[in-house]
Every structure is written in C-alpha cells, then in structure tokens.
Scaffold this active site. Structure first.
Site, PDB file in Angstrom:
ATOM      1  N   HIS A   1     -38.382  76.635  -8.162  1.00  0.00           N
ATOM      2  CA  HIS A   1     -38.682  75.150  -7.780  1.00  0.00           C
ATOM      3  C   HIS A   1     -39.896  74.701  -8.295  1.00  0.00           C
ATOM      4  O   HIS A   1     -40.974  75.551  -8.207  1.00  0.00           O
ATOM      5  CB  HIS A   1     -38.541  74.813  -6.269  1.00  0.00           C
TER       6      HIS A   1
ATOM      7  N   HIS B   1     -37.159  80.032  -5.597  1.00  0.00           N
ATOM      8  CA  HIS B   1     -36.433  78.934  -4.942  1.00  0.00           C
ATOM      9  C   HIS B   1     -34.785  79.407  -4.670  1.00  0.00           C
ATOM     10  O   HIS B   1     -34.415  79.466  -3.532  1.00  0.00           O
ATOM     11  CB  HIS B   1     -36.502  77.824  -5.590  1.00  0.00           C
TER      12      HIS B   1
ATOM     13  N   ASP C   1     -30.601  90.695   1.931  1.00  0.00           N
ATOM     14  CA  ASP C   1     -29.739  91.882   2.651  1.00  0.00           C
ATOM     15  C   ASP C   1     -28.246  91.994   2.140  1.00  0.00           C
ATOM     16  O   ASP C   1     -27.746  92.939   1.839  1.00  0.00           O
ATOM     17  CB  ASP C   1     -29.861  91.390   4.062  1.00  0.00           C
TER      18      ASP C   1
ATOM     19  N   GLU D   1     -31.633  62.820  -9.502  1.00  0.00           N
ATOM     20  CA  GLU D   1     -32.628  63.972  -9.363  1.00  0.00           C
ATOM     21  C   GLU D   1     -32.412  64.666 -10.892  1.00  0.00           C
ATOM     22  O   GLU D   1     -31.655  64.089 -11.811  1.00  0.00           O
ATOM     23  CB  GLU D   1     -32.303  65.153  -8.610  1.00  0.00           C
TER      24      GLU D   1
ATOM     25  N   GLN E   1     -33.939  70.085   1.688  1.00  0.00           N
ATOM     26  CA  GLN E   1     -34.551  68.757   1.778  1.00  0.00           C
ATOM     27  C   GLN E   1     -33.687  67.621   0.854  1.00  0.00           C
ATOM     28  O   GLN E   1     -33.243  66.690   1.390  1.00  0.00           O
ATOM     29  CB  GLN E   1     -36.030  68.556   1.250  1.00  0.00           C
TER      30      GLN E   1
ATOM     31  N   SER F   1     -26.492  73.100  -4.827  1.00  0.00           N
ATOM     32  CA  SER F   1     -26.127  74.360  -4.022  1.00  0.00           C
ATOM     33  C   SER F   1     -25.552  74.093  -2.652  1.00  0.00           C
ATOM     34  O   SER F   1     -24.587  74.923  -2.331  1.00  0.00           O
ATOM     35  CB  SER F   1     -27.720  74.873  -3.927  1.00  0.00           C
TER      36      SER F   1
ATOM     37  N   ARG G   1     -34.752  71.778 -13.999  1.00  0.00           N
ATOM     38  CA  ARG G   1     -35.748  72.537 -13.243  1.00  0.00           C
ATOM     39  C   ARG G   1     -36.535  73.584 -14.202  1.00  0.00           C
ATOM     40  O   ARG G   1     -37.709  73.842 -13.895  1.00  0.00           O
ATOM     41  CB  ARG G   1     -35.250  73.228 -11.992  1.00  0.00           C
TER      42      ARG G   1
ATOM     43  N   SER H   1     -25.456  82.386   9.063  1.00  0.00           N
ATOM     44  CA  SER H   1     -25.192  81.231   9.796  1.00  0.00           C
ATOM     45  C   SER H   1     -25.436  79.755   8.947  1.00  0.00           C
ATOM     46  O   SER H   1     -25.816  78.814   9.573  1.00  0.00           O
ATOM     47  CB  SER H   1     -25.544  81.255  11.059  1.00  0.00           C
ATOM     48  N   GLY H   2     -25.734  80.086   7.475  1.00  0.00           N
ATOM     49  CA  GLY H   2     -25.915  78.878   6.870  1.00  0.00           C
ATOM     50  C   GLY H   2     -24.810  77.797   6.716  1.00  0.00           C
ATOM     51  O   GLY H   2     -23.676  78.054   7.241  1.00  0.00           O
TER      52      GLY H   2
ATOM     53  N   ALA I   1     -22.657  77.785   3.943  1.00  0.00           N
ATOM     54  CA  ALA I   1     -21.725  78.502   3.459  1.00  0.00           C
ATOM     55  C   ALA I   1     -20.938  79.232   4.701  1.00  0.00           C
ATOM     56  O   ALA I   1     -19.664  79.306   4.815  1.00  0.00           O
ATOM     57  CB  ALA I   1     -21.778  79.258   2.472  1.00  0.00           C
TER      58      ALA I   1
ATOM     59  N   ARG J   1     -29.465  76.335 -12.256  1.00  0.00           N
ATOM     60  CA  ARG J   1     -28.763  75.447 -11.273  1.00  0.00           C
ATOM     61  C   ARG J   1     -29.387  74.118 -11.379  1.00  0.00           C
ATOM     62  O   ARG J   1     -30.475  73.800 -11.187  1.00  0.00           O
ATOM     63  CB  ARG J   1     -29.071  76.053  -9.679  1.00  0.00           C
TER      64      ARG J   1
END
Length: 534
Positions: free
Chosen positions: A247, A354, A226, A131, A65, A394, A293, A31-32, A34, A389
């Site tokens: 991260h 991360h 999972d 960033e 964030q 993301s 990163r 339920s995020g 995507a 990434r």
C-alpha cells in the site's frame, strides 16, 4: 525455481486415540469477511464450525478502511468495473473470475445491507468515492473510514445468531488432516482445551494474508500466512506468490505501529509531496495520485531515494476542515495522537506490505487442488487481481468468493449425504522439542530481510541473499516441535517467505507489484503466465 527441502508434513505430533475430537459438517478456518460469508451460506445446509486464532474480529477485514468497489450506481456498469480490474491486473487476471465476482457483487452487497450494514448515505442515497485505477466513483464506505469494521461486525452478529454456526475463538489451526489428497478436517489447538482433531466433511480456508513477514505492514499481528503454509504442507497448489501488494501510504512515525492512510484520502483530493514540499506524482503517471497502487508505491520509493528521506507526505490542507474531519474520523484521531492535525499539517507516509495477491490456487467454485478443501478471500488466488489488485476489490472478492465456497461446500454435502468417517491417525514428527532459540529475534530479522531483499524493489543478488538466510534459519527452526503459537507462526512465516522469494526469483520481468530492477521491462512473450508450485 530452486529445489527446496520439502517441509515436514505436520508441525506437531498427535495421536487420534489420545486427542479430543470435534465433529462438524463444514469447518471454516478464519473469521474475516470471506470466512463469515462462507459460514453463513454453508449453515443453510448443515452444521458449521468457525475457528479463529484470536478474537473473532481480529483480522484484516476489521482494519480495512477504504470501502467496497461495487456496481450500484445508475451510471456505472459491470463492463466498466471489469475493464478497470483487468487493466490494473496487467495481463494476468482470470477474465471469467473477474466477470463472476464483479457481476455477483451487487447482489451480495445488497444482502449485507439487508443484514444491517450501514453504508454512508446522503439524502438516502449511497455515497460513492473514486480511488486510484478506477475510472468511475464506485467505492461505498461506512463511518467514513471504517468500512471493514462495519461489515465485519454485521456478519459476526448474523453468524452468532445462526443456530447452525458455532464459533471457537483463540483456536490456532496447526495443520490440515489429509489422506490420499482428500481433506478431512484439521489439527487445532485451543487456548484452554489444548490440541483437538476437528473432523469435517468440507473445510474452507479463509485465513487471510501474510503481511507480518515484512517489517513494514498494514496487517495485524495475526496475518502470518498460516493458511498458505498449512495448505502447502498438505500438498495444495499455490499460484503467483511473488505478487505482494504494497500500500503506498501508511502513517510513518518512527517506532510506532504502521497505520493505513486509506487510498480514498487521495481519491478525495490528497496530494503527495516530497521532503521539499514538491508534488511529484504527475511526472510518474498521467493519473498522478490516482494511478494504480503499484505505480504509486514505486514512485514514492524513488522519491524517497532521490531526496534521501525516510518518507513522503500527504497534503490534505486544501480540503475544507469540516469535510475532512467528517470523512476521515479514524485517521484524524490516530494522527492527532501523534500531534498531527490533518487539516493543518502534512501527514508523513511511506509504503507498507498490504495484500497477498497470490495464494492457494482455486477454481471458479473456490475449490483447491485437494478434494473437500476450499479457499476464499486473501488466502486464495482466484485470478481476480492478476499482477496488481485494484483498490477496494478485496472486500468484494472476499464477500463473493466466501459466498461461493460456502454454497458449493453445502450443496456438495447435501448431494453426497455421507456421514463423517474419522479414522485412526498417529503422527510422530520426530523433531527436537528442546529449543534455546530467541524466536522473536529470528522473526524480527526475517521481517527486516524480507523488507530489504524481497520488498517493493527486487533483484537476483538480494533474492539470493534472502533465500540463503531463510534456509539457514529454517535449518535450526524447522527441526523443532513447538507447543505454542509463537513457534508455529514463525515456522509458517519462514515457509511463506521461502515461497515468496522462490516465486520472485523465477519471474524474471517486472509486472504489476513485482518490480525487478535487473529485469525492469514487462515480458509478455515469456512471462504473460501464472507461476504455480505444488
């Protein structure tokens, strides 16, 4: 890769004659960002059931964030965003996937805004932040440092209001139901209703990442891998599982839960200092704190080793207090709870696991190698991120690939117009249900092992040690049939850890987030390619 004992096909025994049944056109697992994006899109074509193992808003999206990287500024271009993404990916990005996601991003973000997502503005214009790895300010944010939560709650509201969408919270998806390489739904367990078989014409995996296999992680407790585990047991192809992004900066207070200090803190001028107060990033990379990163994480680790210290520090004391508090209200609040005033004090930080860059291999329509099964978001490997990434890509990927998965699933149902055809299925796992194991102790030992032996730095000796220890734990965990989420999560975490280590041993080079001290160079002749396992 070393030949490993294949995992059991199903984690539990079940019989269709004695198990309750649920029917839906499209099943979305997760339920995020995507998953909800996929559900909303698919709901235009038929009934959709969203299942999530905790509360609907307990996922990686809600903890994000920084923001969403998207080409919405008049001075930015798709080509610039693509170049930055490809540069960060160090030769392993799928250029077509990058082009599609970056090009489609503005349309999907505008749709989010139409849904009601309130991104930060100044004089009625979106505010853009830069960033690490980005050549241009293209990151939009919400509530300063709570972008993920704003986006998540916006999509939850839309999903709850849609008449074709049902939501089952506190529902753990144990395994996918497959026959002849076709997915027909899933076996799930509801906290009150118990075991159920969910039959679906199309199934979409959107289960997020696997950060919990590491001792140090920004991920919530639900991120136990999972989706990757159940997809692998079902026979789906996996890709690039060695690429786990760490991260660079999470708040480090001994004994406390790790809290993300978003990359935009450095984007807004934050400086990294070592134990002695010395700024160190300029000696590692010309972009200093705004380096990609992987570079920043590896540089921080080297600095911690050189100074024999548990962490480094972010210094934002030179930024105006009012601006700092307004820009990072959540970080200010969390740090204050530990007696740290970000306007006056250095913030202790260290890297943490991360983001899972690899995952279930998908094509440009988000289809997996199993028919009628899709994957999107962090659980999927689209080729967008390559070996590293780019920050804030993301949420963009999850939004776009979720939309694509939902649209393709819905359209394919409409084209075929087949009725759901459940079939008799009886699975007897034949495993021992009696267990004296301390599952929490094994889980904590696994996390420490993965952090030590398959973390930011890797080598053959430590990877072999990890492989042997995990195999030993598997020998007395995998032969048990559990009836609770703790057992199932541990079995999934052991399998995912096995896969990460196996992939990491195979790639004998350093590239992006995969850094091998025994193979420190990037080998474009032998290893400018993906690792795939089925």
């Amino acid at each position: 890769m070393k030949k490993q004992k294949e995992p059991k096909r199903y984690l539990i025994s079940f019989d269709s004659n004695t198990t309750s049944h649920v029917f839906t056109d499209v099943l979305v697992i997760g339920s995020g960002l995507a998953g909800l994006s996929a559900a909303i899109q698919a709901a235009g074509y038929g009934s959709v059931l969203v299942v999530t193992k905790d509360k609907i808003d307990e996922n990686n999206t809600a903890y994000a964030q920084g923001g969403i990287a998207v080409v919405l500024s008049a001075h930015d271009t798709v080509m610039k965003h693509m170049k930055d993404t490809l540069d960060a990916g160090q030769g392993l990005c799928n250029t077509a996937a990058v082009r599609t996601i970056v090009s489609e991003g503005p349309k999907q973000v505008k749709k989010l805004i139409e849904y009601g997502a309130a991104f930060d503005k100044e004089d009625d214009h979106l505010i853009f932040t830069q960033e690490g790895g980005h050549s241009f300010p293209r990151i939009i944010r919400a509530q300063g440092d709570s972008t993920g939560r704003e986006v998540e709650h916006t999509l939850i509201h839309v999903a709850r209001e849609h008449q074709n969408i049902k939501i089952f919270e506190h529902t753990f998806t144990i395994d996918l139901i497959t026959r002849d390489n076709i997915c027909h739904g899933a076996v799930a367990w509801h906290i009150k209703k118990g075991t159920m078989l969910i039959w679906a014409k199309r199934t979409i995996l959107a289960t997020g990442g696997c950060g919990q296999v590491y001792r140090e992680t920004t991920n919530p407790d639900v991120a136990t891998g999972d989706g990757v585990a159940m997809a692998y047991r079902a026979g789906a192809a996996l890709q690039d599982m060695e690429f786990i992004q760490f991260h660079p900066t999470t708040l480090y207070i001994a004994g406390a839960v790790r809290f993300l200090i978003t990359e935009t803190v450095r984007g807004e001028g934050g400086i990294l200092r070592n134990k002695k107060g010395v700024r160190f990033m300029p000696k590692y990379h010309p972009q200093a704190e705004l380096a990609p990163r992987d570079v920043v994480s590896q540089s921080i680790l080297k600095e911690m080793q050189k100074t024999d210290h548990t962490n480094v520090y972010i210094d934002v004391r030179h930024i105006a207090k009012d601006r700092l508090y307004a820009r990072f209200p959540k970080i200010k609040e969390i740090c204050a709870s530990f007696g740290i005033d970000i306007a006056k004090d250095l913030i202790p930080v260290r890297p943490s696991a991360h983001y899972m860059i690899g995952g279930v291999k998908v094509n440009r329509f988000s289809r997996t190698s199993i028919q009628q099964l899709y994957a999107c978001g962090e659980v999927a490997c689209t080729g967008m991120h390559g070996a590293n990434r780019l920050g804030s890509n993301s949420l963009l990927e999850g939004l776009v690939t979720g939309h694509m998965a939902g649209a393709d699933a819905g359209k394919s149902i409409q084209r075929t117009k087949r009725e759901l055809m459940p079939y008799a299925v009886h699975e007897s796992v034949g495993l021992s249900k009696i267990s004296w194991l301390d599952l929490h102790d094994i889980g904590n030992s696994l996390k420490s092992l993965m952090w030590r032996d398959a973390g930011i730095e890797r080598d053959e000796r430590h990877l072999l040690e990890a492989e042997e220890m995990i195999e030993m734990w598997c020998s007395y965990v995998m032969d048990k049939e559990f009836s609770n989420t703790i057992g199932w999560e541990l079995q999934n975490m052991l399998l995912v850890s096995q896969l990460i280590v196996s992939f990491a041993r195979k790639r004998k080079e350093s590239r992006g987030v995969h850094h091998r001290t025994d193979y420190p160079e990037t080998d474009n002749i032998q290893w400018k390619k993906h690792t795939i396992k089925k």
